[in-house]
Design an enzyme around this catalytic site. Structure first.
Site, PDB file in Angstrom:
ATOM      1  N   ASP A   1      36.056 -96.805 -10.865  1.00 26.89           N
ATOM      2  CA  ASP A   1      36.709 -98.032 -10.382  1.00 26.89           C
ATOM      3  C   ASP A   1      35.853 -98.816  -9.383  1.00 26.89           C
ATOM      4  O   ASP A   1      36.404 -99.590  -8.576  1.00 26.89           O
ATOM      5  CB  ASP A   1      38.072 -97.715  -9.743  1.00 26.89           C
ATOM      6  CG  ASP A   1      39.107 -97.271 -10.766  1.00 26.89           C
ATOM      7  OD1 ASP A   1      38.875 -97.493 -11.972  1.00 26.89           O
ATOM      8  OD2 ASP A   1      40.127 -96.690 -10.358  1.00 26.89           O
TER       9      ASP A   1
ATOM     10  N   HIS B   1      16.964 -87.556 -15.177  1.00 26.08           N
ATOM     11  CA  HIS B   1      17.472 -86.366 -14.490  1.00 26.08           C
ATOM     12  C   HIS B   1      18.608 -86.707 -13.519  1.00 26.08           C
ATOM     13  O   HIS B   1      19.053 -85.851 -12.755  1.00 26.08           O
ATOM     14  CB  HIS B   1      16.303 -85.712 -13.741  1.00 26.08           C
ATOM     15  CG  HIS B   1      16.541 -84.314 -13.305  1.00 26.08           C
ATOM     16  ND1 HIS B   1      16.499 -83.924 -11.982  1.00 26.08           N
ATOM     17  CD2 HIS B   1      16.835 -83.191 -14.010  1.00 26.08           C
ATOM     18  CE1 HIS B   1      16.733 -82.630 -11.881  1.00 26.08           C
ATOM     19  NE2 HIS B   1      16.944 -82.163 -13.099  1.00 26.08           N
TER      20      HIS B   1
ATOM     21  N   ASP C   1      15.907 -82.442  11.659  1.00 30.95           N
ATOM     22  CA  ASP C   1      16.542 -82.444  12.976  1.00 30.95           C
ATOM     23  C   ASP C   1      18.066 -82.407  12.803  1.00 30.95           C
ATOM     24  O   ASP C   1      18.570 -81.627  11.995  1.00 30.95           O
ATOM     25  CB  ASP C   1      16.061 -83.631  13.802  1.00 30.95           C
ATOM     26  CG  ASP C   1      14.552 -83.535  14.101  1.00 30.95           C
ATOM     27  OD1 ASP C   1      14.002 -82.420  13.975  1.00 30.95           O
ATOM     28  OD2 ASP C   1      13.945 -84.550  14.443  1.00 30.95           O
TER      29      ASP C   1
ATOM     30  N   HIS D   1      20.649 -74.253  -7.157  1.00 33.04           N
ATOM     31  CA  HIS D   1      20.221 -75.495  -7.801  1.00 33.04           C
ATOM     32  C   HIS D   1      20.373 -76.702  -6.871  1.00 33.04           C
ATOM     33  O   HIS D   1      19.986 -77.815  -7.234  1.00 33.04           O
ATOM     34  CB  HIS D   1      21.046 -75.691  -9.081  1.00 33.04           C
ATOM     35  CG  HIS D   1      20.491 -76.685 -10.023  1.00 33.04           C
ATOM     36  ND1 HIS D   1      21.182 -77.817 -10.406  1.00 33.04           N
ATOM     37  CD2 HIS D   1      19.298 -76.748 -10.678  1.00 33.04           C
ATOM     38  CE1 HIS D   1      20.452 -78.520 -11.260  1.00 33.04           C
ATOM     39  NE2 HIS D   1      19.310 -77.908 -11.446  1.00 33.04           N
TER      40      HIS D   1
ATOM     41  N   LYS E   1      22.296 -87.635 -11.912  1.00 33.74           N
ATOM     42  CA  LYS E   1      23.693 -87.254 -12.059  1.00 33.74           C
ATOM     43  C   LYS E   1      24.517 -88.253 -11.255  1.00 33.74           C
ATOM     44  O   LYS E   1      24.489 -88.246 -10.023  1.00 33.74           O
ATOM     45  CB  LYS E   1      23.964 -85.838 -11.539  1.00 33.74           C
ATOM     46  CG  LYS E   1      23.292 -84.735 -12.355  1.00 33.74           C
ATOM     47  CD  LYS E   1      21.959 -84.373 -11.798  1.00 33.74           C
ATOM     48  CE  LYS E   1      21.320 -83.200 -12.553  1.00 33.74           C
ATOM     49  NZ  LYS E   1      19.908 -83.029 -12.210  1.00 33.74           N
TER      50      LYS E   1
ATOM     51  N   LYS F   1      19.704 -79.442  -4.133  1.00 34.29           N
ATOM     52  CA  LYS F   1      18.479 -80.097  -3.661  1.00 34.29           C
ATOM     53  C   LYS F   1      18.824 -80.829  -2.360  1.00 34.29           C
ATOM     54  O   LYS F   1      19.399 -81.929  -2.378  1.00 34.29           O
ATOM     55  CB  LYS F   1      17.935 -81.080  -4.687  1.00 34.29           C
ATOM     56  CG  LYS F   1      17.630 -80.466  -6.082  1.00 34.29           C
ATOM     57  CD  LYS F   1      18.760 -80.715  -7.017  1.00 34.29           C
ATOM     58  CE  LYS F   1      18.523 -80.411  -8.473  1.00 34.29           C
ATOM     59  NZ  LYS F   1      17.590 -79.507  -8.937  1.00 34.29           N
TER      60      LYS F   1
END
Length: 499
Positions: A233, A226, A424, A417, A228, A419
């Site tokens: 470089d 899952h 604080d 979507h 991404k 997350k």
């Protein structure tokens, strides 16, 4: 003599049923680490013996197969060796400078992954799809040596076609270009002509966790990569919730609106751990990849060493960040432990955005306890999600959260979507992890633990913009709903740990 019709088939089937259920219940109790998951599976086995038994054999345990598990063991050694050899001396200074509240939390991840907190980092939050795609495309277009892309979903429509063409052009001008794409998340991609087009251009393309029907009883098919990640470089990295999709086209008929995503563009010492995670994920897929990546280790490490020396000489400040890769075979749910401990460390404010919220008892207790001890806790979830089971399972927890004082905000601007977790004013957890058991225990995920006031306030500002498009749930209004909904939600909640 007994005739065939004299055999007491009914009694035999009952005995077989009892044996099968008993054996599987024992396996559940022996193998499952989470109490909620154990209870859910036992209920399934008792209520639906045949379906439950088949289901447990298919997806009940995080089986990756002996060959992949061996390569995974090599991967863990790779992480730890890479960090110890090339990053440890620089990371020690970053760790010693952490707020005392977070020092122990950072050690949780470092112990399991080998990656400690790194300094000399610069982060830029990208808050909408247009700027995310434009930024990644720009960096691919200007890549000089390497371009690494790992995504759960690749959907070649709209702007993503142009991005893939940029990757093709990079490969054709001599940039080492590699892509890792999940088998199930990108099933349409793998059935299209794009894989062959990319390979013909010289791109190394690997299918993550390929599904083989004949092996589904031996290797669990729903464990997914899952993550991404994009690394350009060895100097620029990206991670966050964004898949390679154009939201104008992706799931436009699903009835949830456009997906709302975020990414972090990263420069600095954290890029090398991101590249190491990519390399490791490539390595565990095939034996040839493993051999190739083992040859890359010294190259990555030397680049990391030179890069960090340059940063140490040039930079007087930077953001302290820890890369946290999590996966079911790491032995313990490192990202879950990190989240629960971060919530317990809060003294003033917690804000969470997640598309899928299905907690277990410990996470629920952490949130409600934080609220009752005076912490301002806000949970932002989309009003509409693309899973009915998740929708009803989530709602079963709302009464307990609301009674404890947790604010629940329903986002009305599409499928939120993103997350994010902010604690604080000085801690942010940012990446691919949903607040559900699948992300905690089953999927391969990537997160950034960011120990910085400036970035945390930037993320909080984004969370506050989401709140402007939200409607808060009132406890009295929620309790006034038909009792029927409570029954439905609490029934679905029983299998919530399996979602």
């Amino acid at each position: 003599m007994y005739m065939l019709h004299d055999i007491p088939w009914a009694e035999i089937l009952v005995v077989l049923h009892v044996i099968v259920v008993t054996v599987l219940v024992v396996r559940v109790l022996y193998h499952q680490r989470n109490t909620g998951v154990s209870v859910a599976w036992i209920l399934m086995l008792m209520a639906f013996p045949l379906v439950g038994a088949v289901g447990y054999l298919l997806i009940g345990e995080p089986r990756l197969g002996s060959r992949r598990l061996r390569r995974q063991n090599e991967l863990v050694k790779f992480y730890q060796g890479f960090s110890k050899k090339y990053l440890h001396n620089f990371n020690q200074h970053a760790c010693s400078g952490l707020n005392e509240r977070y020092h122990g939390i950072s050690l949780i991840a470092a112990d399991k992954t080998g990656f400690e907190a790194t300094e000399y980092n610069h982060l830029k939050l990208l808050t909408n799809d247009e700027e995310i795609i434009a930024a990644i495309r720009y960096d691919i277009q200007h890549a000089k040596t390497s371009c690494l892309l790992a995504f759960y979903i690749v959907d070649p429509q709209g702007e993503i076609i142009e991005l893939l063409n940029d990757a093709i052009a990079a490969a054709q001008r001599g940039v080492v270009t590699s892509m890792l794409v999940d088998s199930i998340g990108s099933v349409k991609f793998w059935r299209s002509d794009w894989p062959q087009r990319l390979r013909n251009a010289g791109i190394t393309l690997t299918e993550a966790l390929p599904v083989q029907l004949w092996r589904t009883f031996l290797v669990r098919a729903d464990l997914r990569n899952h993550r991404k990640i994009a690394v350009i470089d060895q100097k620029i990295g990206y991670t966050g919730s964004f898949n390679l999709v154009d939201p104008r086209f992706f799931k436009k008929n699903a009835g949830v609106g456009q997906w709302v995503d975020v990414m972090m563009r990263c420069e600095g010492s954290l890029v090398q751990p991101l590249a190491a995670v990519f390399a490791g994920d490539m390595a565990v897929e095939t034996e040839s990849n493993l051999m190739q990546v083992q040859q890359w280790v010294d190259s990555y490490g030397k680049q990391a060493l030179v890069h960090n020396l340059q940063l140490a000489q040039q930079e007087q400040s930077g953001v302290v960040v820890q890369v946290i890769p999590s996966a079911p075979e790491q032995g313990s749910p490192v990202i879950y432990d990190t989240i629960v401990n971060a919530i317990h460390a809060a003294t003033r404010r917690i804000i969470i955005t997640t598309p899928y919220f299905v907690p277990d008892d410990a996470l629920l207790l952490a949130l409600t306890t934080a609220a009752t001890r005076g912490v301002n806790v806000t949970l932002i979830v989309p009003e509409v999600v693309d899973s009915l089971l998740v929708k009803y399972a989530s709602r079963a927890y709302y009464p307990m959260l609301l009674q404890a004082g947790v604010k629940i905000a329903l986002f009305k601007g599409g499928l939120l979507h993103a997350k994010t977790l902010t604690v604080d004013s000085d801690y942010t957890l940012f990446g691919t992890v949903n607040m559900d058991m699948r992300s905690f225990y089953l999927n391969m995920e990537i997160s950034l633990a960011i120990y910085d006031e400036g970035i945390t306030e930037t993320v909080v500002a984004l969370q506050n913009t989401y709140l402007k498009a939200c409607e808060f749930i009132e406890l009295k209004t929620w309790q006034a709903r038909s009792k029927w909904w409570g029954l439905v939600e609490n029934t679905v909640r029983l299998v919530g740990p399996l979602l």
